[in-house]
Design an enzyme around this catalytic site. Structure first.
Site, PDB file in Angstrom:
ATOM      1  N   ASP A  38       0.878  -1.170   0.000  1.00 47.61           N
ATOM      2  CA  ASP A  38       0.000   0.000   0.000  1.00 47.61           C
ATOM      3  C   ASP A  38       0.914   1.219   0.000  1.00 47.61           C
ATOM      4  OD1 ASP A  38      -1.678   2.112   0.446  1.00 47.61           O
ATOM      5  OD2 ASP A  38      -2.841   1.149   2.025  1.00 47.61           O
ATOM      6  N   HIS A  39       1.029   1.884  -1.152  1.00 48.56           N
ATOM      7  CA  HIS A  39       2.046   2.929  -1.275  1.00 48.56           C
ATOM      8  C   HIS A  39       1.794   4.115  -0.357  1.00 48.56           C
ATOM      9  CE1 HIS A  39      -0.934   4.624  -4.126  1.00 48.56           C
ATOM     10  NE2 HIS A  39      -0.406   5.785  -3.787  1.00 48.56           N
ATOM     11  N   HIS A  62      -5.936   1.991   1.697  1.00 50.19           N
ATOM     12  CA  HIS A  62      -5.395   3.281   2.134  1.00 50.19           C
ATOM     13  C   HIS A  62      -6.052   3.786   3.415  1.00 50.19           C
ATOM     14  CE1 HIS A  62      -3.383   3.180  -1.568  1.00 50.19           C
ATOM     15  NE2 HIS A  62      -4.147   3.965  -2.298  1.00 50.19           N
TER      16      HIS A  62
END
Length: 491
Positions: free
Chosen positions: A176-177, A239
């Site tokens: 999850d960037h 996110h």
């Protein structure tokens, strides 16, 4: 590093620049190479030229020629159909052996699946079937999965079950960037490394929490994926729930991966799952219409390229969530995410309860300034504290003031993509910032009832918010009925 989807948009915009910045800052070993895997048939030289073009475009004029050449000579390529071409995986193995011999690299491999989620199980199976994931003699093999991990609870369980039959959990990195952003990582340091904040970080002092992930962009070139996913699937189980768990978790025993993730999982377990009736009163969906962004007219979602003209897909989602544990019982968490909003902005806002007014009853002060802490995630990373102070003058008046901390101002401007820390952590085997199987399933457990209701009851009145606004009126009403409002003026 083996990249499946090596000619795709994510790879050229994010992965190659992230690797470049890691190398620039000294975090890549000399013994490092890339094997690109794509559907196109390209020679090594053609692929290398493409990488140089991508680095020059997305790193820009600051790209160091010597470093770009270093990447060029350490890059190999092979092409074919990921799910049909069995010889492709034999060729990947040969390319890996060639790279290890040529650049004196230990046989430690990690595979990045920058491919559609529908291919996760197939590609992973073929990696394992061809012996590419076998670990021996202290050498490691790891696989990074892009989001989304599943479409709902059932598919997430099925995917987890399949992958865990052929890989160990310690080999699996669900990326999850957002967790690569400094302010997200700083949440734990801010909370647990400063004694003035943690004692008031609970239901005794906090009125509510708002989490906003707003984008000013539309669907862009992702309509094929996005129209089958929607805002809720695309953003909330990954996110937004990561932001919630880091904001709400108890102090872990250490920064060890499982110690942190154990506490995150406890938060997810405590989030109330809604009945169909509760979904209707605690969730809002929206779809953007035409409008103006930064002074430029933009089309409605249904007028975007490759979007069906009668699409019911939501581009906005808002939820009121309840965490039923000792720390947060009774404190609502309001979350929202949407496309074509007024501006790009991601933040976590902790709103504190009002102080007693009695002291100010016989003064010109009409109401007290409520305190809040805002964790700014993007585009400008930082933290601000809002509180009341006396306005200069002979009578008692109160005004709101802010104390701001800006990352770029205090630590200098650092160009990054958000992927650097996560790629580095995968290479050193630190899974702290990656979702574990139980976390993925817990996230879908919360979201699935909302999806079920939204799919059973067609959306009414789409499009229901103008591009360039802060979303549909129903989202404002979600908070208004609790006597609260969204904080749209946070910069």
């Amino acid at each position: 590093m083996v990249i499946f989807g090596a000619t795709g948009d994510l790879t050229k915009r994010k992965l190659y620049p992230a690797l470049y910045y890691l190398a620039r800052d000294g975090y890549l070993p000399e013994g490092f190479a890339i094997v690109g895997v794509g559907r196109q048939e390209l020679s090594d030289e053609d692929f290398r030229s493409q990488i140089i073009d991508d680095l020059n475009e997305f790193v820009g004029d600051s790209a160091d020629k010597e470093l770009v050449d270093w990447f060029r000579e350490r890059t190999l390529y092979t092409g074919g159909d990921f799910d049909k071409d069995k010889e492709l995986f034999d060729d990947i193995g040969s390319r890996l052996e060639k790279a290890c011999d040529e650049f004196s690299i230990p046989r430690n491999f990690f595979f990045y699946l920058a491919v559609p989620p529908s291919l996760f199980a197939t590609v992973t199976t073929l990696i394992c079937r061809h012996g590419l994931a076998e670990e021996s003699n202290g050498e490691w093999r790891r696989v990074i999965f892009e989001k989304p991990f599943g479409r709902d609870l059932a598919s997430a369980k099925e995917l987890n079950s399949h992958i865990l039959r052929i890989l160990n959990e310690r080999q699996i990195f669900r990326i999850d960037h957002y967790l690569g952003k400094e302010t997200v990582q700083n949440i734990l340091v801010f909370r647990f490394g400063n004694s003035i904040f943690e004692p008031i970080w609970n239901r005794n002092y906090v009125d509510h929490v708002q989490i906003t992930v707003a984008e000013d962009l539309g669907v862009e070139q992702r309509a094929g994926y996005y129209d089958n996913a929607g805002a809720l699937r695309d953003m909330v189980p990954n996110h937004i729930f990561q932001l919630i768990t880091l904001t709400a978790m108890e102090p872990p025993a250490s920064f060890e991966a499982d110690a942190v993730r154990d506490e995150q999982e406890k938060v997810l377990q405590a989030v109330k799952t809604y009945s169909p009736e509760e979904v209707l009163s605690n969730s809002v969906r929206g779809q953007y219409g035409a409008g103006t962004i930064a002074g430029e007219p933009v089309p409605a979602y249904r007028d975007e390229e490759d979007v069906p003209e009668n699409s019911e897909t939501e581009t906005y989602a808002a939820l009121k969530l309840s965490i039923d544990n000792w720390r947060w019982a009774g404190v609502p968490f309001y979350v929202r995410t949407g496309k074509r909003m007024e501006r790009k902005h991601t933040s976590v806002m902790i709103q504190f309860k009002k102080a007693p007014f009695v002291l100010f009853r016989n003064t010109p002060v009409e109401k007290l300034t409520t305190n809040r802490i805002v964790l700014h995630i993007q585009p400008d990373e930082g933290i601000s504290l809002h509180f009341g102070a006396k306005v200069p003058g002979p009578v008692v008046r109160m005004g709101g003031v802010d104390m701001d901390f800006d990352y770029a101002e205090h630590f200098g401007e650092t160009v990054s993509t958000g992927y650097e820390r996560l790629l580095y952590d995968c290479m050193i085997g630190d899974a702290t910032l990656f979702q574990r199987a139980d976390m993925v399933e817990s996230s879908w457990r919360i979201v699935s009832p909302v999806l079920d209701v939204w799919e059973a009851i067609p959306a009414r009145g789409f499009p229901n918010y103008e591009s360039g606004s802060w979303g549909p009126e129903e989202a404002d009403e979600l908070l208004a009925k609790d006597g609260r409002s969204w904080k749209n003026d946070i910069e």
